[in-house]
Design a protein around this motif. Structure first.
Motif, PDB file in Angstrom:
ATOM      1  N   GLY A   9      -5.848  -9.431  -1.614  1.00  0.00           N
ATOM      2  CA  GLY A   9      -7.062  -7.843  -1.048  1.00  0.00           C
ATOM      3  C   GLY A   9      -6.323  -6.890  -0.077  1.00  0.00           C
ATOM      4  O   GLY A   9      -4.670  -7.085   0.478  1.00  0.00           O
ATOM      5  N   ILE A  10      -6.953  -5.735   0.416  1.00  0.00           N
ATOM      6  CA  ILE A  10      -6.347  -4.794   0.968  1.00  0.00           C
ATOM      7  C   ILE A  10      -5.784  -5.086   2.289  1.00  0.00           C
ATOM      8  O   ILE A  10      -4.881  -4.897   2.695  1.00  0.00           O
ATOM      9  CB  ILE A  10      -7.583  -3.597   1.469  1.00  0.00           C
ATOM     10  CG1 ILE A  10      -8.932  -3.084   0.467  1.00  0.00           C
ATOM     11  CG2 ILE A  10      -6.968  -2.840   2.277  1.00  0.00           C
ATOM     12  CD1 ILE A  10      -7.034  -2.071  -0.530  1.00  0.00           C
ATOM     13  N   GLN A  11      -6.512  -6.196   3.031  1.00  0.00           N
ATOM     14  CA  GLN A  11      -5.268  -6.365   4.446  1.00  0.00           C
ATOM     15  C   GLN A  11      -4.342  -7.487   4.207  1.00  0.00           C
ATOM     16  O   GLN A  11      -3.097  -6.927   4.555  1.00  0.00           O
ATOM     17  CB  GLN A  11      -6.353  -8.093   5.385  1.00  0.00           C
ATOM     18  CG  GLN A  11      -7.437  -7.289   5.760  1.00  0.00           C
ATOM     19  CD  GLN A  11      -8.813  -7.782   4.148  1.00  0.00           C
ATOM     20  OE1 GLN A  11      -8.466  -7.537   3.578  1.00  0.00           O
ATOM     21  NE2 GLN A  11     -10.271  -7.521   4.895  1.00  0.00           N
ATOM     22  N   VAL A  12      -4.167  -8.006   2.908  1.00  0.00           N
ATOM     23  CA  VAL A  12      -2.732  -8.259   2.296  1.00  0.00           C
ATOM     24  C   VAL A  12      -1.827  -7.584   2.104  1.00  0.00           C
ATOM     25  O   VAL A  12      -0.588  -7.368   2.732  1.00  0.00           O
ATOM     26  CB  VAL A  12      -2.536  -9.481   1.325  1.00  0.00           C
ATOM     27  CG1 VAL A  12      -1.394  -9.541   0.774  1.00  0.00           C
ATOM     28  CG2 VAL A  12      -3.912 -10.518   2.154  1.00  0.00           C
ATOM     29  N   GLN A  13      -2.392  -6.492   1.296  1.00  0.00           N
ATOM     30  CA  GLN A  13      -1.475  -4.976   0.639  1.00  0.00           C
ATOM     31  C   GLN A  13      -1.334  -4.567   1.964  1.00  0.00           C
ATOM     32  O   GLN A  13      -0.314  -3.133   2.005  1.00  0.00           O
ATOM     33  CB  GLN A  13      -2.503  -4.396  -0.096  1.00  0.00           C
ATOM     34  CG  GLN A  13      -2.588  -5.079  -1.909  1.00  0.00           C
ATOM     35  CD  GLN A  13      -3.435  -4.483  -1.927  1.00  0.00           C
ATOM     36  OE1 GLN A  13      -4.253  -3.363  -1.697  1.00  0.00           O
ATOM     37  NE2 GLN A  13      -4.286  -5.607  -3.406  1.00  0.00           N
ATOM     38  N   SER A  14      -2.001  -4.707   3.105  1.00  0.00           N
ATOM     39  CA  SER A  14      -1.505  -3.877   3.962  1.00  0.00           C
ATOM     40  C   SER A  14      -0.119  -4.435   4.849  1.00  0.00           C
ATOM     41  O   SER A  14       0.310  -3.639   5.726  1.00  0.00           O
ATOM     42  CB  SER A  14      -2.328  -3.411   5.542  1.00  0.00           C
ATOM     43  OG  SER A  14      -3.490  -3.216   4.807  1.00  0.00           O
ATOM     44  N   ARG A  15       0.260  -5.535   4.944  1.00  0.00           N
ATOM     45  CA  ARG A  15       1.596  -6.420   5.003  1.00  0.00           C
ATOM     46  C   ARG A  15       2.602  -6.746   4.386  1.00  0.00           C
ATOM     47  O   ARG A  15       3.858  -6.511   4.481  1.00  0.00           O
ATOM     48  CB  ARG A  15       1.375  -7.295   6.064  1.00  0.00           C
ATOM     49  CG  ARG A  15       0.289  -6.420   7.432  1.00  0.00           C
ATOM     50  CD  ARG A  15       0.759  -7.504   8.668  1.00  0.00           C
ATOM     51  NE  ARG A  15       1.372  -8.203   8.906  1.00  0.00           N
ATOM     52  CZ  ARG A  15       2.292  -8.836   9.501  1.00  0.00           C
ATOM     53  NH1 ARG A  15       2.568  -7.934  10.215  1.00  0.00           N
ATOM     54  NH2 ARG A  15       2.742  -9.712   9.623  1.00  0.00           N
TER      55      ARG A  15
ATOM     56  N   TYR B  97       0.484  -1.294  -0.108  1.00  0.00           N
ATOM     57  CA  TYR B  97      -0.042  -0.017  -0.059  1.00  0.00           C
ATOM     58  C   TYR B  97       0.706   1.215   0.229  1.00  0.00           C
ATOM     59  O   TYR B  97       0.232   2.237  -0.561  1.00  0.00           O
ATOM     60  CB  TYR B  97      -1.001   0.103   0.929  1.00  0.00           C
ATOM     61  CG  TYR B  97      -0.435   0.300   2.108  1.00  0.00           C
ATOM     62  CD1 TYR B  97      -0.661   1.963   2.793  1.00  0.00           C
ATOM     63  CD2 TYR B  97       0.275  -0.676   3.117  1.00  0.00           C
ATOM     64  CE1 TYR B  97       0.144   1.921   3.875  1.00  0.00           C
ATOM     65  CE2 TYR B  97       0.898  -0.111   4.733  1.00  0.00           C
ATOM     66  CZ  TYR B  97       0.281   1.640   5.124  1.00  0.00           C
ATOM     67  OH  TYR B  97       1.030   1.403   5.930  1.00  0.00           O
TER      68      TYR B  97
END
Lengths: 158, 289
Positions: free
Chosen positions: B101-107, B77
């Protein structure tokens, strides 16, 4: 556990605004840390591999799958879970909208959807339907077919 | 999951020392979106994980006149949220925007995508076509490896015992250049590429002719593939349907896929041809601004 298990990690973290000091087994996920060490069982375990989003929490304002974070990693960080959404004054607008739109059936995915949707609305006050669906792609629901969930998020915007 | 120790050093040297001490039984932890899945499935039995997110060099993200530097621990991100990177490196943004998804892209980030060395890694082809270089530190010093040479097989890389990916260095794109990446998946989000194609093109000042081109393919071989003949075929040629179709046909030739649950050999080769044509056109559009 074996007798030579690696030593626990000292973690100071803020969860839903409250500071916690913990000794966390180094291989324990944030999901298990929340559920088993702190007793916050609102966050659910689903697939344990980052596909379903049932375990979504926010860390320093970013949504993550808590099954793919170690408890040891949140030292010094701000964690927010579904338990932090409602206030003594009432439900969070997303929670209220989920109830009114019947955006849940079995309810297992709901805490993850709520925390994920909050992560969106906290940063983008009026996302399009497409944006909502894209943002929530990392959350699976096997009951509702998603339309009611998307409608609930749209209602919470209004 | 085998019980492992958690260490979070603040220097590259300390991280390298722990990795060197444990060999295959220690792994660097960036986003954890591959590591924790593999540890939990007992694909890896680890004695230690080395959280690299307290090491400043590995969390550095900078873009400037000398190019783009992406620390190995920088999550997706941060790359796509950076407007300067989005403007100058849209092909790289195409890749990081579709990893999980967004959760994975945060990390998850490009460093982990590279080190996980999946043939389908959506972040890798855009780096290859930009001629990016991986900076590595290890017990016997530092070295650099072209990203196209980094993966040596599925889940295998050039990293030796104790070696750590520090950053990915992307040269500043030439004037009149553009890049793009896409993949085919049977749904809109959250899936692993059946086939993926990244393209970088540099046009002449008229915008009508190719000066250089690089094409890389995902999920159609044991590693991401640099399709050199396909890219080279465009050099000096006019931008038109014939030259693009010829390059796409050569990209199809370079694909060496297998048949598995996600797709067949024929489908994947066909996808490479179609996606290559589309991505050349998109890269050209971006090059023309």
């Amino acid at each position: 556990m074996t007798t030579n298990s690696p030593s626990k990690v000292h973690v100071t973290t803020t969860i839903n605004g409250q500071q916690h000091e913990l000794l966390v087994p180094p291989y324990m996920s944030l999901l298990d840390t929340l559920r088993e060490l702190i007793g916050l069982t609102g966050t659910k375990e689903g697939c344990l591999d980052g596909n379903c989003g049932a375990c979504t929490v926010s860390v320093d304002g970013r949504i993550v799958d808590s099954c793919l974070v170690l408890g040891a990693e949140v030292n010094g960080k701000n964690v927010n879970t579904v338990e932090g959404m409602a206030t003594p004054e009432g439900l969070h607008p997303l929670q209220q909208a989920f109830l009114e739109e019947a955006a849940l059936q079995c309810g297992i995915c709901t805490p993850g959807f709520l925390v994920a949707a909050k992560g969106l609305l906290d940063n983008e006050p009026s996302p399009s339907e497409g944006r909502i669906r894209h943002w929530l792609a990392g959350n699976l629901c096997r009951c509702t077919g998603y339309d009611k969930i998307v409608r609930a998020v749209q209602k919470a915007i209004d | 999951m085998h019980p492992f120790a958690y260490v979070a050093p603040s220097t590259v040297a300390e991280a390298v020392a722990v990795l060197d001490e444990h060999g295959d039984r220690a792994r660097p932890l960036a986003g954890g979106t591959d590591l924790l899945v593999k540890a939990r499935a007992n694909v890896w039995e680890l004695d230690a994980v080395v959280d690299i997110k307290n090491i400043p060099e590995l969390m550095n993200l900078s873009v400037g006149s000398d190019g783009l530097s992406i620390g190995a621990g920088v999550p997706c991100y941060q790359v796509y949220d950076n407007s300067e990177i989005a403007a100058e490196y849209p092909g790289i943004v195409d890749g990081v925007s579709i990893i999980g998804g967004i959760q994975v892209q945060s990390r998850a980030g490009l460093g982990g995508n590279l080190c996980n060395a999946a043939p389908s890694g959506d972040g890798i082809c855009p780096l290859i076509v930009h001629s990016a270089v991986a900076k590595i530190s290890g017990p016997s010093g530092d070295r650099e490896v072209a990203v196209e040479d980094f993966a040596t097989g599925p889940s295998r890389t050039v990293l030796g015992k104790g070696e750590l990916l520090v950053s990915i260095e992307v040269p500043k794109p030439a004037a009149n250049s553009g890049a793009a990446y896409t993949r085919f998946i049977p749904r809109n989000e959250m899936d692993i590429a059946v086939a993926g194609v990244g393209v970088f093109v540099q046009l002449d000042s008229s915008g009508q002719n190719f000066e250089s081109a690089q094409i890389a393919l995902a999920s159609v071989g044991p590693t991401p593939i640099l399709a050199s003949a396909a890219g080279d075929s465009l050099v000096g040629k006019p931008v038109n349907d014939e030259t693009i179709a010829a390059a796409a046909a050569l990209a199809k030739e370079a694909a060496t896929p297998i048949t598995d649950m996600r797709g067949t050999v024929d489908q994947r080769k066909q996808l490479v041809e179609v996606l290559t044509g589309r991505m050349i056109k998109q890269a050209v559009e971006r090059a023309r601004g």
